[in-house]
Design a protein around this motif. Structure first.
Motif, PDB file in Angstrom:
ATOM      1  N   UNK A   1     -10.401 -22.644  52.479  1.00 45.02           N
ATOM      2  CA  UNK A   1      -9.873 -24.007  52.637  1.00 45.02           C
ATOM      3  C   UNK A   1     -10.563 -24.773  53.774  1.00 45.02           C
TER       4      UNK A   1
ATOM      5  N   UNK B   1      -1.830 -14.601  52.223  1.00 39.54           N
ATOM      6  CA  UNK B   1      -3.229 -14.605  51.775  1.00 39.54           C
ATOM      7  C   UNK B   1      -4.146 -14.257  52.938  1.00 39.54           C
TER       8      UNK B   1
ATOM      9  N   UNK C   1       2.997 -18.484  52.329  1.00 41.55           N
ATOM     10  CA  UNK C   1       2.116 -17.923  51.312  1.00 41.55           C
ATOM     11  C   UNK C   1       0.696 -17.781  51.890  1.00 41.55           C
TER      12      UNK C   1
ATOM     13  N   UNK D   1      -3.349 -30.203  40.914  1.00 40.46           N
ATOM     14  CA  UNK D   1      -4.525 -29.343  41.031  1.00 40.46           C
ATOM     15  C   UNK D   1      -4.193 -28.053  40.278  1.00 40.46           C
ATOM     16  N   UNK D   2      -4.239 -28.125  38.957  1.00 38.94           N
ATOM     17  CA  UNK D   2      -3.918 -26.949  38.154  1.00 38.94           C
ATOM     18  C   UNK D   2      -4.858 -26.844  36.961  1.00 38.94           C
TER      19      UNK D   2
ATOM     20  N   UNK E   1      -5.481 -26.389  46.660  1.00 41.26           N
ATOM     21  CA  UNK E   1      -4.057 -26.701  46.721  1.00 41.26           C
ATOM     22  C   UNK E   1      -3.464 -26.490  48.100  1.00 41.26           C
ATOM     23  N   UNK E   2      -3.905 -25.440  48.797  1.00 37.33           N
ATOM     24  CA  UNK E   2      -3.305 -25.147  50.099  1.00 37.33           C
ATOM     25  C   UNK E   2      -3.618 -26.216  51.128  1.00 37.33           C
TER      26      UNK E   2
ATOM     27  N   UNK F   1       5.076 -22.671  51.265  1.00 37.64           N
ATOM     28  CA  UNK F   1       3.665 -23.032  51.140  1.00 37.64           C
ATOM     29  C   UNK F   1       2.865 -22.495  52.305  1.00 37.64           C
TER      30      UNK F   1
ATOM     31  N   UNK G   1      -8.977 -23.581  42.768  1.00 38.64           N
ATOM     32  CA  UNK G   1      -7.820 -24.479  42.728  1.00 38.64           C
ATOM     33  C   UNK G   1      -6.779 -24.029  43.756  1.00 38.64           C
ATOM     34  N   UNK G   2      -6.579 -22.712  43.835  1.00 35.69           N
ATOM     35  CA  UNK G   2      -5.625 -22.153  44.794  1.00 35.69           C
ATOM     36  C   UNK G   2      -5.969 -22.622  46.206  1.00 35.69           C
ATOM     37  N   UNK G   3      -7.242 -22.510  46.568  1.00 38.07           N
ATOM     38  CA  UNK G   3      -7.620 -22.832  47.939  1.00 38.07           C
ATOM     39  C   UNK G   3      -7.870 -24.320  48.168  1.00 38.07           C
TER      40      UNK G   3
ATOM     41  N   UNK H   1      -9.481 -14.340  50.829  1.00 36.92           N
ATOM     42  CA  UNK H   1      -8.038 -14.570  50.762  1.00 36.92           C
ATOM     43  C   UNK H   1      -7.408 -14.053  49.477  1.00 36.92           C
ATOM     44  N   UNK H   2      -8.213 -13.968  48.404  1.00 36.40           N
ATOM     45  CA  UNK H   2      -7.656 -13.525  47.134  1.00 36.40           C
ATOM     46  C   UNK H   2      -7.977 -12.062  46.856  1.00 36.40           C
TER      47      UNK H   2
END
Lengths: 247, 503
Positions: A235, B276, B272, B156-157, A142-143, B269, A138-140, B286-287
């Motif tokens: 992404x 990453x 950030x 998107x959550x 969202x970006x 945005x 979801x994080x990637x 990235x994480x």
């Protein structure tokens, strides 16, 4: 007001020129794996045994990118002798079977359904369903809305209602507790609808495979049109998939 | 020191035999006494050893304290006397089918059958694949209306269900029901092939990959007698701080977006992503997946890397500082942030809030200062604290931590970092009959893993606690008497993990 303008000036123009120009990801990024068919069986078996995802077929000389989480354990173990990860982030396929690979993928653009391109090529509305998983996918996703990727410039948007959506983008290994909500969301999308599985979890159960609380792959519940592997997919992997499959 | 507890250290294993094994009543009284004296609950969970189900509690004062006892099938609830046990007792009831008698609000946590096959405490048959079989708390009255949101949300959550009881725009009560992301993580960590441990720990909460991996790695290191070298400790510290910056920066942007001030929303945005990408530079993800392993790290930070990372930080620092300035200078932002979603210090303490959410309400606790691991004992970490307990306080703490973390990383990057990367897939056996608890300050607050091994050195219990386990109730509390339209803003100011809670 002046501060706003000053900030705007400092930030500059940041949107990427991809796909018109190529983007090079850093050296340690692990993209499309390449299998060396000449490697010894012993080495291949060693990699297969160490793989936390059991994604490697030592005799068949393939790796299942739908299971793989791109941790790089195999590559380090064999020092690239059997499997090495390239920096190619274009990983997506239209068929699950194509993810089981020695390193060559069919060109995604050639395998998209023709009517998808005519229907959604100019406007594609996506409804994302997060179904368990770790929120990394979801994080990637969202970006893609941030200025660097700016998904909207391609006519692609994430929307709030499944009724407004052309496709659902599913992440996570679909927990028991999310199954009903996912199926209801799928039902609510008007036909013709597209189903996109993003990430190792949605494709195969990912790191959670085998848990009685999760599903080993979205395909067990509904037909999937597009598979985007990764843990999470970069992404650019997502962007490449959307652009090639629909444009 | 009062009897009844063993004092332990963060990340140091002890023999289970050395932990006081009390009668339940003594266990209960000792725990309640301690908490009445100001101790906080780090863990309270059940585990099975042989055929016996047992309870363990880990409290924190200036030290960590642990005690155990045999679990009675039903027992007088600790929550009835002392609120901080509230969530833990519900979890025990759900996971092991034990009943805390007199618990003021005994409801399911994640909606799954207990692992013992006992009668369900909540009367659920689990025939339906959805946590719906539950009478939500309802406020009654002519002008009361309910708003139900989720599990599938508009963005998107992650999924979760929110039930608001409102009078007009004002929220009288918010009830949060989670469990949709439940994957059986603790069971997998215990029973799955040992080689899967690192990748499973990385997937507890993707935005806290480094935090949870660190807890896992430190626990396995303690139980296998391995120690990361000095360089690995520095790299892991840098990675944890990068994770903090990326998440805080992203949330500051989202907060700005939620009050319709778009410039910082877009700038944060983008920035950030730049943070990453620094993690991507270090480890290819990235994480931070694939970086931390028991014994150290899989990737070095070479002199070349130091130059690149430091250069990027130099470029970003003024941009970040200026965007923070822009955000907090804007009166329309401040007027929405100020006095919005206040959690008082007393409520925060009773709920056991941790991390920025706790510090925003005046609770001076930061694991990096109080139980430091990795490189933190050698770093002076300023305490970021506010007392307003509102959205503004939570935002200010995040902003100050972003700048602090950048400075911290710059200092760490100034010296060469030498580490011997650990070999891949190198999992050493664990010490038998041992107990270890590890704590780290993730970006949301106190993260903790607790491992118990059996006489053969297998994992007998793997307990995970994400800070969200404490803080979700803080969000519910913040919404009391707050306008429902301020929910997104408050939600973002906490930005809690669904998957870290649901496990």
């Amino acid at each position: 007001m002046l501060t706003i303008l000053k900030n705007r000036f400092e930030q500059g123009y940041r949107t990427s020129t991809y796909p018109k120009t190529k983007i090079e990801l850093p050296a340690r990024y692990r993209g499309l794996p390449k299998v060396n068919p000449e490697a010894s069986l012993a080495l291949a078996e060693q990699c297969a045994a160490a793989c936390p995802q059991d994604a490697i077929d030592a005799t068949g000389r393939t790796i299942d990118m739908g299971r793989c989480i791109f941790c790089g354990t195999c590559e380090r173990l064999c020092e690239g002798g059997f499997i090495s990860f390239t920096r190619n982030f274009e990983l997506s396929t239209a068929h699950r079977r194509d993810l089981i690979t020695g390193g060559d993928l069919p060109a995604l653009a050639d395998h998209a359904k023709k009517h998808f391109k005519s229907l959604f090529g100019r406007s594609l509305q996506l409804r994302q369903v997060s179904a368990a998983g770790c929120n990394a996918c979801e994080v990637d996703l969202n970006v893609l809305a941030t200025p660097f990727f700016d998904l909207a410039r391609f006519g692609i948007n994430f929307v709030a209602s499944p009724r407004h959506a052309d496709a659902i983008v599913v992440t996570g290994p679909i927990s028991r507790n999310m199954k009903t909500a996912l199926l209801q969301t799928y039902e609510a999308v008007p036909a013709p609808k597209v189903v996109i599985a993003v990430g190792s979890c949605a494709i195969s159960g990912g790191p959670f495979r085998g848990s009685p609380e999760t599903t080993d792959g979205l395909e067990k519940l509904m037909p999937v049109d597009l598979f985007i592997p990764g843990c999470p997919p970069h992404p650019l992997t997502n962007l490449h998939a959307f652009l090639n499959f629909f444009k | 020191m009062k009897p009844g507890f063993l004092q332990i250290d963060n990340g140091k294993a002890v023999a289970i035999a050395s932990i006081p094994d009390l009668a339940f009543d003594d266990f209960r009284n000792a725990a309640l006494d301690r908490v009445a004296d100001g101790a906080q609950v780090v863990h309270f969970f059940a585990y099975k050893t042989g055929q016996q189900i047992r309870l363990a509690v880990v409290l924190r004062t200036q030290h960590l304290l642990v005690a155990t006892c045999d679990a009675p099938h039903t027992f007088p609830s600790l929550t009835a006397v002392c609120e901080p046990f509230h969530m833990f007792e519900r979890e025990i009831a759900e996971q092991f089918g034990l009943r805390p008698e007199g618990h003021p609000w005994l409801k399911m946590v994640r909606y799954h059958a207990n692992q013992e096959g006992l009668a369900d405490i909540f009367g659920n048959a689990y025939e339906h694949d959805i946590p719906g079989n539950y009478p939500y708390y309802a406020v009654e009255g002519e002008e009361i209306h309910e708003v139900a949101v989720g599990p599938v949300h508009a963005g998107v959550i992650e999924p979760g269900h929110f039930r608001f009881n409102c009078i007009g725009e004002r929220v009288l009560h918010l009830e949060i029901q989670l469990g949709y992301q439940h994957r059986g993580v603790e069971q997998l960590l215990r029973a799955a092939d040992f080689k899967r441990l690192p990748t499973l720990a990385e997937s507890i909460a993707g935005d806290t990959t480094i935090g949870h991996s660190l807890c896992m790695a430190q626990a396995v290191e303690a139980l296998s007698g391995r120690a990361p070298d000095a360089g690995a400790r520095i790299i892991r510290t840098i990675a944890l701080e990068l994770e903090r910056i990326a998440n805080h920066a992203g949330d500051l942007g989202a907060l700005s977006g939620d009050v319709a001030f778009l410039p910082p929303a877009n700038y944060f945005g983008r920035m950030r992503g730049d943070f990453l990408n620094m993690t991507l530079w270090i480890c290819g993800n990235r994480l931070g997946k694939g970086l931390v392993r028991p014994g150290g790290v899989l990737f070095p930070i070479t002199d070349e890397d130091r130059k690149v990372l430091s250069g990027r930080l130099n470029e970003l620092t003024p941009q970040v500082a200026h965007t923070i300035e822009l955000l907090f200078q804007t009166s329309s932002v401040r007027s929405r942030f100020e006095d919005c979603g206040v959690v008082s210090m007393a409520d925060a303490a009773k709920l056991g809030l941790v991390g920025p959410a706790g510090r925003a309400s005046g609770l001076a606790y930061d694991v990096r200062r109080d139980f430091p691991t990795e490189q933190y004992p050698h770093i002076a970490i300023p305490l970021s604290m506010q007392t307003g307990g509102d959205v503004l306080s939570r935002a200010r703490i995040r902003a100050s931590e972003v700048l602090q973390s950048i400075a911290m990383i710059q200092t760490l990057l100034a010296q060469p970092i030498a580490t011997e990367c650990v070999p891949p897939a190198d999992m050493t056996p664990l010490a038998p009959s041992s107990f270890v608890v590890t704590l780290n300050e993730g970006w949301r607050g106190e993260l903790s893993h607790c491992l118990l091994t059996d006489p053969a050195g297998n994992i007998e219990r793997y307990k995970v606690k994400d800070p969200s386990f404490h803080n979700w109730n803080g969000l519910a509390m913040a919404l009391r008497n707050t306008g429902i339209s301020d929910f997104p803003l408050n939600n973002k100011s906490f930005n809690l993990s669904y998957c870290g809670f649901d496990l």
